[in-house]
Design an enzyme around this catalytic site. Structure first.
Site, PDB file in Angstrom:
ATOM      1  N   GLU A 131      44.656  82.065  55.996  1.00  0.00           N
ATOM      2  CA  GLU A 131      44.136  81.309  57.130  1.00  0.00           C
ATOM      3  C   GLU A 131      44.699  81.884  58.426  1.00  0.00           C
ATOM      4  OE1 GLU A 131      45.070  77.200  56.292  1.00  0.00           O
ATOM      5  OE2 GLU A 131      43.719  77.163  54.560  1.00  0.00           O
ATOM      6  N   HIS A 148      40.973  73.860  57.862  1.00  0.00           N
ATOM      7  CA  HIS A 148      42.147  73.153  57.310  1.00  0.00           C
ATOM      8  C   HIS A 148      42.481  71.902  58.149  1.00  0.00           C
ATOM      9  CE1 HIS A 148      45.892  73.811  54.612  1.00  0.00           C
ATOM     10  NE2 HIS A 148      45.642  72.528  54.766  1.00  0.00           N
TER      11      HIS A 148
HETATM   12  N1  NAD Z   1      43.153  69.819  53.553  1.00  0.00           N
HETATM   13  C1  NAD Z   1      44.223  69.258  54.048  1.00  0.00           C
HETATM   14  O1  NAD Z   1      44.434  69.187  55.248  1.00  0.00           O
HETATM   15  C2  NAD Z   1      45.208  68.643  53.093  1.00  0.00           C
HETATM   16  C3  NAD Z   1      45.983  67.554  53.512  1.00  0.00           C
HETATM   17  C4  NAD Z   1      46.844  66.953  52.587  1.00  0.00           C
HETATM   18  C5  NAD Z   1      46.958  67.484  51.302  1.00  0.00           C
HETATM   19  N2  NAD Z   1      46.239  68.573  50.937  1.00  0.00           N
HETATM   20  C6  NAD Z   1      46.323  69.144  49.586  1.00  0.00           C
HETATM   21  O2  NAD Z   1      45.651  68.247  48.695  1.00  0.00           O
HETATM   22  C7  NAD Z   1      46.169  68.415  47.383  1.00  0.00           C
HETATM   23  C8  NAD Z   1      46.404  67.063  46.744  1.00  0.00           C
HETATM   24  O3  NAD Z   1      47.383  66.339  47.476  1.00  0.00           O
HETATM   25  P1  NAD Z   1      48.048  65.026  46.850  1.00  0.00           P
HETATM   26  O4  NAD Z   1      48.969  64.462  47.866  1.00  0.00           O
HETATM   27  O5  NAD Z   1      46.992  64.159  46.250  1.00  0.00           O
HETATM   28  O6  NAD Z   1      48.892  65.705  45.676  1.00  0.00           O
HETATM   29  P2  NAD Z   1      49.552  64.989  44.419  1.00  0.00           P
HETATM   30  O7  NAD Z   1      50.715  65.829  44.042  1.00  0.00           O
HETATM   31  O8  NAD Z   1      49.746  63.533  44.682  1.00  0.00           O
HETATM   32  O9  NAD Z   1      48.412  65.107  43.293  1.00  0.00           O
HETATM   33  C9  NAD Z   1      48.075  66.297  42.655  1.00  0.00           C
HETATM   34  C10 NAD Z   1      47.591  65.941  41.258  1.00  0.00           C
HETATM   35  O10 NAD Z   1      47.034  67.117  40.659  1.00  0.00           O
HETATM   36  C11 NAD Z   1      47.421  67.132  39.292  1.00  0.00           C
HETATM   37  N3  NAD Z   1      47.281  68.505  38.818  1.00  0.00           N
HETATM   38  C12 NAD Z   1      48.082  69.565  39.085  1.00  0.00           C
HETATM   39  N4  NAD Z   1      47.569  70.679  38.531  1.00  0.00           N
HETATM   40  C13 NAD Z   1      46.422  70.317  37.908  1.00  0.00           C
HETATM   41  C14 NAD Z   1      45.444  71.022  37.169  1.00  0.00           C
HETATM   42  N5  NAD Z   1      45.526  72.348  36.978  1.00  0.00           N
HETATM   43  N6  NAD Z   1      44.389  70.319  36.652  1.00  0.00           N
HETATM   44  C15 NAD Z   1      44.297  68.983  36.860  1.00  0.00           C
HETATM   45  N7  NAD Z   1      45.197  68.260  37.539  1.00  0.00           N
HETATM   46  C16 NAD Z   1      46.241  68.927  38.069  1.00  0.00           C
HETATM   47  C17 NAD Z   1      48.829  66.589  39.297  1.00  0.00           C
HETATM   48  O11 NAD Z   1      49.221  66.103  38.013  1.00  0.00           O
HETATM   49  C18 NAD Z   1      48.708  65.457  40.333  1.00  0.00           C
HETATM   50  O12 NAD Z   1      48.330  64.236  39.740  1.00  0.00           O
HETATM   51  C19 NAD Z   1      47.428  69.265  47.527  1.00  0.00           C
HETATM   52  O13 NAD Z   1      47.128  70.582  47.148  1.00  0.00           O
HETATM   53  C20 NAD Z   1      47.728  69.221  49.020  1.00  0.00           C
HETATM   54  O14 NAD Z   1      48.385  70.381  49.456  1.00  0.00           O
HETATM   55  C21 NAD Z   1      45.348  69.146  51.809  1.00  0.00           C
END
Ligand code: NAD
Length: 405
Positions: free
Chosen positions: A258, A281
């Site tokens: 990015e 993002h």
């Molecule tokens: N776009 C944005 O601006 C933004 C903002 C916040 C978070 N995010 C991203 O969103 C994602 C989710 O955030 P969150 O707070 O819900 O995370 P979290 O850790 O609460 O949840 C992630 C879930 O994914 C599961 N998981 C991990 N690997 C997996 C796989 N291969 N298959 C299936 N399930 C799997 C985990 O067990 C967990 O339940 C993260 O990658 C975070 O970086 C992006």
């Protein structure tokens, strides 16, 4: 107590700390290493966002620093284990933008299902393209959520209210909320989902988890969203599937590489594709999320100062603590996680006739954290003995007067 808040931390962060009796100095931008070292003289709490690098050198030059609040999600900008080894607890706001991501995902699901961006572009180009072909309601469609964590679960609940059927797949055992159905594999989810949305975390093992095989397995005409991490997805495969029409639309907020700064050029194989929404993002970037982050992280810093609570710290053992009993004194002790520390603490206290009212210990990796409530002030000799114990990193006797604030 003195706090330095950099990078335009939300005013609610400042207000929360000031209400807790902390003197706050706010600086608009980030500081470089030397400037930061100079500014940290006599500072107890540091608040940063993503641009300030808190290096080992900075930490070594800031003996008064007790805690750092990263008023954002990521904490890569802080030398975390070095901070722990110097008795500096670090806090962030991992959940404050959950709702913002959920709302963007839902907006995109509807926009893609109605082909809104295409209609919008045509009309801006002066073309009156009134037709129902390829436009659908989301009601009754199946939403497949991959990763049922903070964001995935909240999306599940809100999507059901719109009449979507929700299925999810998570590698961990997760309780299904509402009427959502748990799938036992990603393939099972791909077989039934009209909309596939990724919300997994960025653990290294997830790199490239969604590629040609997974796109091929998706139902014909399904749509795809990724608002989690860019390196999880093979976007060249997504491009092929969109161009062939197999994937009817996509929304992508995160990319393997990015641009660093606003205004920088963005290159991607996903540019200029039909019914593909690209966003820079911004899934979690809303004013509400910033406000929530300001409050959340400042409250963590305040509670660490006043009560010693480390709940959700990213670098020291996490202890959820109540306020000490009225009239009692709390000693908080960060130490190297080696055998015998608890015995050493209790010996130092019993040696001066101090009785322990309650004690909580947590360890995490090579750091230990013990809090001890006592019914009388700690004699100076006992404090000196605790400080002199070889595993001791930092001892603080919490000021009961601060609890009245
Ligand atoms: N776009 C944005 O601006 C933004 C903002 C916040 C978070 N995010 C991203 O969103 C994602 C989710 O955030 P969150 O707070 O819900 O995370 P979290 O850790 O609460 O949840 C992630 C879930 O994914 C599961 N998981 C991990 N690997 C997996 C796989 N291969 N298959 C299936 N399930 C799997 C985990 O067990 C967990 O339940 C993260 O990658 C975070 O970086 C992006």
């Amino acid at each position: 107590m003195k706090a330095l808040l950099l990078e335009n931390v939300h005013t609610l962060g400042r207000e929360t700390l000031e209400k807790a009796g902390v003197e706050v100095v706010s600086v608009k931008g980030a500081l470089d290493e030397d400037e930061l070292i100079e500014a940290l003289a006599g500072v107890d709490l540091l608040g940063i966002r993503s641009k300030t690098q808190v290096t080992s050198r900075v930490l070594d030059s800031a003996p008064s620093l007790v805690a750092i609040g990263a008023f954002c999600i990521g904490t890569n900008q802080v030398a975390l284990s070095h901070a722990a080894s110097r008795g500096v607890a670090v806090f962030n706001a991992p959940f404050s933008n959950t709702r913002s991501v959920v709302e963007l995902a839902l907006a995109e699901i509807i926009a893609l299902t109605r082909r809104l961006t295409e209609k919008d572009k045509s009309l801006h180009a002066g073309i009156w393209d009134k037709s129902a072909t390829g436009a659908h309601e989301v009601r009754g469609r199946t939403l497949g959520i991959v990763g049922y964590g903070n964001i995935g679960t909240q999306l599940s609940v809100v999507a059901e209210a719109l009449g979507l059927r929700v299925v999810f797949y998570d590698t961990a055992e997760k309780l299904a909320l509402g009427n959502a159905a748990r799938m036992t594999s990603l393939d099972d989810l791909l077989d039934v989902a009209d909309i596939v949305t990724l919300h997994v975390d960025g653990r290294p093992g997830n790199a490239g988890m969604f590629g040609a095989a997974q796109f091929a397995r998706m139902r014909p005409g399904a749509i795809f969203l990724n608002l989690s991490r860019g390196f999880l997805v093979d976007y060249a495969s997504l491009r092929e599937r969109v161009l062939s029409g197999a994937v009817a639309g996509a929304a992508v907020d995160v990319f393997p590489e990015e641009p660093k700064l606003a205004g920088d050029t963005f290159t991607s194989e996903l540019r200029d594709l039909p019914n593909v929404i690209l966003t820079p993002h911004i899934g979690g970037s809303t004013e509400e999320a910033q406000q929530d982050i300001g409050l959340f992280v400042a409250a963590k810093l305040r509670d660490y100062l006043d009560v010693g609570a480390t709940n959700l710290s990213v670098n020291v053992p996490s202890l959820i603590l109540d306020r000490p009993r009225e009239g009692s004194y709390r000693i908080v002790h960060l130490h190297s996680n080696v055998p015998g520390v608890l015995a050493g603490v209790n010996q130092a206290l019993s040696g001066v006739g101090v009785n322990v009212e309650s004690q909580v210990l947590g360890t995490w990796g090579n750091i230990g954290y013990v809090t001890t409530d006592i019914g009388s002030p700690l004699p100076a000799a006992a404090l000196a003995e605790l400080e002199a114990m070889p595993p001791t990193i930092r001892v603080r006797v919490l000021d009961p007067a601060r609890r009245q604030l």
